[in-house]
Each structure stands twice: as structure tokens, then as C-alpha cells.
Design an enzyme around this catalytic site. Structure first.
Site, PDB file in Angstrom:
ATOM      1  CE1 TYR A  27      -4.957   0.541   1.495  1.00  0.00           C
ATOM      2  CE2 TYR A  27      -2.702   1.367   1.503  1.00  0.00           C
ATOM      3  CZ  TYR A  27      -3.684   0.564   0.957  1.00  0.00           C
ATOM      4  OH  TYR A  27      -3.390  -0.242  -0.114  1.00  0.00           O
ATOM      5  CG  ASP A  46       4.795  11.515   0.549  1.00  0.00           C
ATOM      6  OD1 ASP A  46       4.049  10.516   0.537  1.00  0.00           O
ATOM      7  OD2 ASP A  46       4.604  12.518  -0.165  1.00  0.00           O
ATOM      8  CG  PHE A  85      -7.906  -7.230  -6.362  1.00  0.00           C
ATOM      9  CD1 PHE A  85      -6.578  -6.846  -6.513  1.00  0.00           C
ATOM     10  CD2 PHE A  85      -8.365  -8.298  -7.104  1.00  0.00           C
ATOM     11  CE1 PHE A  85      -5.739  -7.509  -7.388  1.00  0.00           C
ATOM     12  CE2 PHE A  85      -7.537  -8.973  -7.982  1.00  0.00           C
ATOM     13  CZ  PHE A  85      -6.227  -8.575  -8.124  1.00  0.00           C
ATOM     14  CB  THR A 143      -0.035  -1.683   0.526  1.00  0.00           C
ATOM     15  OG1 THR A 143       0.670  -0.448   0.388  1.00  0.00           O
ATOM     16  CG2 THR A 143      -0.525  -1.763   1.963  1.00  0.00           C
TER      17      THR A 143
HETATM   18  N1  UDP Z   1       3.695  13.434  -5.485  1.00  0.00           N
HETATM   19  C1  UDP Z   1       3.941  14.755  -5.848  1.00  0.00           C
HETATM   20  N2  UDP Z   1       2.909  15.485  -6.373  1.00  0.00           N
HETATM   21  C2  UDP Z   1       1.656  14.964  -6.547  1.00  0.00           C
HETATM   22  C3  UDP Z   1       1.407  13.614  -6.185  1.00  0.00           C
HETATM   23  C4  UDP Z   1       2.466  12.875  -5.653  1.00  0.00           C
HETATM   24  O1  UDP Z   1       5.046  15.261  -5.698  1.00  0.00           O
HETATM   25  O2  UDP Z   1       0.769  15.696  -7.019  1.00  0.00           O
HETATM   26  C5  UDP Z   1       4.787  12.629  -4.945  1.00  0.00           C
HETATM   27  C6  UDP Z   1       4.522  12.065  -3.564  1.00  0.00           C
HETATM   28  O3  UDP Z   1       4.884  12.990  -2.575  1.00  0.00           O
HETATM   29  C7  UDP Z   1       5.380  10.811  -3.556  1.00  0.00           C
HETATM   30  C8  UDP Z   1       5.384  10.369  -5.027  1.00  0.00           C
HETATM   31  O4  UDP Z   1       4.957  11.494  -5.774  1.00  0.00           O
HETATM   32  O5  UDP Z   1       6.711  11.138  -3.201  1.00  0.00           O
HETATM   33  C9  UDP Z   1       4.411   9.229  -5.301  1.00  0.00           C
HETATM   34  O6  UDP Z   1       3.153   9.567  -4.732  1.00  0.00           O
HETATM   35  P1  UDP Z   1       1.831   8.767  -5.062  1.00  0.00           P
HETATM   36  O7  UDP Z   1       0.683   9.440  -4.349  1.00  0.00           O
HETATM   37  O8  UDP Z   1       1.704   8.561  -6.529  1.00  0.00           O
HETATM   38  O9  UDP Z   1       2.090   7.318  -4.433  1.00  0.00           O
HETATM   39  P2  UDP Z   1       2.515   6.872  -2.945  1.00  0.00           P
HETATM   40  O10 UDP Z   1       4.022   6.734  -2.985  1.00  0.00           O
HETATM   41  O11 UDP Z   1       2.026   7.891  -1.988  1.00  0.00           O
HETATM   42  O12 UDP Z   1       1.858   5.548  -2.798  1.00  0.00           O
END
Ligand code: UDP
Length: 330
Positions: free
Chosen positions: A141, A286, A73, A117
């Protein structure tokens, strides 16, 4: 069987340590504690403090502990930070993994389970995403994880190293009972941030964009509970130890997406009060939807997630955070 869990003091590692023990295995953890917590481990699990960047320390651990398999991990995991400090990420994640691989094939050549991932896919049109979708990571990453996957495969081809790669989608929640959970030094994950907002440690939740091509305009993600993810590691280890699936790569998700809005609604319900929300610009990098095609791990390994209800997942996260508002410092 005896397992060496590298990075076992972290969020997913510490849950996996418990599930491996519950399945009857003996566990030793190797961790540099750069982001993990000794307190996340049961007191009777031996913790070897060592760093994969020091090849001798992992070699010595393998020689002295003589594990039957290794679960790996240990990595730096923040997308944004990886873009600002690529050298650190390539060195830690790629060189560290290379040292581990070399030490395994030079000593015991035991099977390896590796944490990868969904970030290896990058933006893709595939919905859901199968394992053979194009691999185009958009962050350093994600690159470091993909490079490590490729190194592992090369060691399999050249040295017969058996392996399983698990590509995680959005990991969330905490072990029921609230004694361990997510406690990263810097917080970016949606559910963790929402819980900290409910505790008053943050003022409000930001919704990063509501103009995506999704049903409610916010991003869709495939949330998998950390305990189910830990069980996926147990299944992978046991298949390898039984001589099955010796070079496999699996998505780990539930195969369905929840939007940011749905997640925040679930948090509101669980905490019993609506959290202040504010619309913010899209967050760079995103993708609109990331949903796993998880059929391969279901059919090959019998993966059967127990947490399928979003509210139930959020409840476990909330129980952890409200009992430990300062993480492992409490
Ligand atoms: N997100 C959000 N507000 C936050 C944190 C995350 O709207 O404060 C959204 C982010 O843009 C994504 C989703 O939540 O669409 C999941 O984000 P997270 O960082 O939890 O995981 P990731 O998908 O980036 O691994």
C-alpha cells in the site's frame, strides 16, 4: 472554481466535497463506488460512475466537465490486504493514477491534489517526521502511494503539471452532525473499532502490544480530524489555483501523538462506559510512534486545525456510529 473529485464518495473524499462546496466551489465526483457510497454525497453533487482503470472514462469526464483542478482520492487503502493481493494494489493504485495523470496532461493540464500517506515513511527514528525524512514504505500500500507521488513529480517536471501531495497521518472522526462518517467494508482502525465495540457489534478491544518504547508502552499516533484534513485539501486547491506552491508535499497531522491507551480512555469517557480491553501481541508492521512534523503546511498554507482535543474528535466519530450503526445501510 470547478473541481473534479476522483474518489469523492469515500470517507475523506465525501468530507472534502462538503468543505470545497462550503468554500464556494462547484464539485463533480468521479467514483467507481467500489468502497465509496453514493449516499455519502449531497444529492445535488453530480456523480459520474467511472473507473480509473478505464482510461476513456476519466478522459471523457475531464473533457466534458472541464474542471479547474482535480483532487484524487481513489485508491485501495488496506495495508494487510495489499500484502496479500499486491497485483490488485499496484494495478488499481498505480496504473489507475497513471491513467489519470496521462488524461490530465493530454486534456487540460489542471492542478492535481493527491492523497498520500504517512505509510510512505515506514519505520523511522525521526520524531516528529519531516517531509524530507527517508522514504521506506513497508507495505505494498505504502509503495503504491510513493510510486504515485514519484509519477506525479515526473509529470510536473516533464509537462509542468502543478501538484500538491498531502501525506495523511491517522485520520479520524466525522462531520459534526453525524450524517456522514467512516464506513469501510473491512474495519481495522482503532477509533472506528472502539465505537463498534461500544455498540455491541464486537466483543472487546484488542490492544496490540504494550511493550513499545513509549510512555505507556502502547503505540503513539498523530490523529487528525477528517474535517480538518478536508480543509487542508481546500487550502491546497486554492493555493494551486492562485499559482502558489506548484510542486509541494505536506504532512497533515497535528504534530503530537496519542497512545492506543489514551485513545481507548477517551472513547470510554465519550461513550460513558469502559469497553472491555484485552492485551494482544504486537501487530506486524506497526511502528512505535508516527507523529507528523506539520510545520510546513502551517507556514505555507495556513493550515489551522479546529479539532485539537482527542475527546472532541472521538465524540464526532461516536455520533456518526451511534446514529448509523450499519454505516450507509441505515
Ligand atoms: N490498534 C489496536 N487495536 C486495534 C486496532 C488498532 O491496538 O483493534 C492500534 C494499532 O496497533 C496502532 C494504532 O492502534 O498502534 C492505530 O492503528 P490504526 O489501524 O487505527 O491506524 P494505523 O496507525 O495502522 O494507520
Amino acid at each position: 472554481m470547478k473541481l473534479l473529485v476522483v474518489g469523492g464518495a469515500g470517507y475523506i473524499g465525501s468530507h472534502t466535497v462538503r468543505q470545497l462546496r462550503a468554500a464556494g466551489h462547484e464539485v463533480v465526483v468521479f467514483d467507481n463506488l467500489s468502497s465509496g457510497h453514493a449516499a455519502a454525497l449531497p444529492t445535488d453533487v453530480p456523480l459520474l460512475r467511472g473507473d480509473l482503470l478505464d482510461p476513456d472514462s476519466i478522459r471523457t469526464a475531464l473533457e466534458s466537465q472541464r474542471p479547474d483542478a482535480v483532487v484524487h482520492f481513489a485508491a485501495l487503502i488496506e495495508v494487510g490486504e495489499s500484502m496479500r493481493a499486491p497485483g490488485r494494489y499496484y494495478r488499481n493504485n498505480v496504473t489507475g493514477s497513471l491513467n489519470l495523470l496521462q488524461a490530465i496532461v493530454d486534456t487540460r493540464k489542471v492542478p492535481l491534489v493527491f492523497s498520500s500517506t504517512a505509510a510512505v515513511y515506514g519505520t523511522t527514528d525521526a520524531v516528529p517526521i519531516p517531509e524530507d525524512a527517508p522514504l521506506r514504505p513497508e507495505s505494498v500500500y505504502g509503495e503504491t502511494k510513493l510510486m504515485t507521488e514519484r509519477m506525479i513529480h515526473a509529470f510536473h517536471v516533464a509537462h509542468g503539471l502543478p501538484y500538491t501531495v498531502l501525506r495523511y497521518f491517522n485520520v479520524c472522526g466525522a462531520a459534526p452532525g453525524g450524517h456522514i462518517g467512516e464506513a469501510h467494508p473491512s474495519k481495522t482502525h482503532l477509533i472506528e473499532l472502539a465505537c463498534l465495540t461500544a455498540l455491541g457489534q464486537r466483543e472487546k478491544m484488542m490492544v496490540f502490544g504494550n511493550d513499545y518504547p513509549t510512555p505507556d508502552g502502547t503505540c503513539l499516533r498523530d490523529y487528525v480530524h477528517v474535517q480538518d484534513l478536508a480543509d487542508a485539501h481546500v487550502l491546497a486547491v486554492e493555493a494551486l489555483l492562485a499559482g502558489r506552491m506548484m510542486a509541494a508535499t505536506y504532512n497533515v497531522g497535528l504534530g503530537r501523538g496519542f497512545s492506543v491507551q489514551e485513545v481507548l480512555d477517551a472513547v470510554d469517557e465519550v461513550v460513558g462506559t469502559p469497553l472491555p480491553r484485552e492485551l494482544a501481541p504486537r501487530r506486524a508492521g506497526d511502528p512505535p510512534r508516527l507523529v507528523a512534523d506539520a510545520s510546513r503546511i502551517v507556514s505555507d498554507l495556513g493550515f489551522a486545525p479546529q479539532f485539537t482535543d482527542l475527546r472532541q474528535m472521538v465524540q464526532t466519530a461516536w455520533d456518526w456510529h451511534r446514529h448509523h450503526p450499519n454505516g450507509f445501510q441505515d
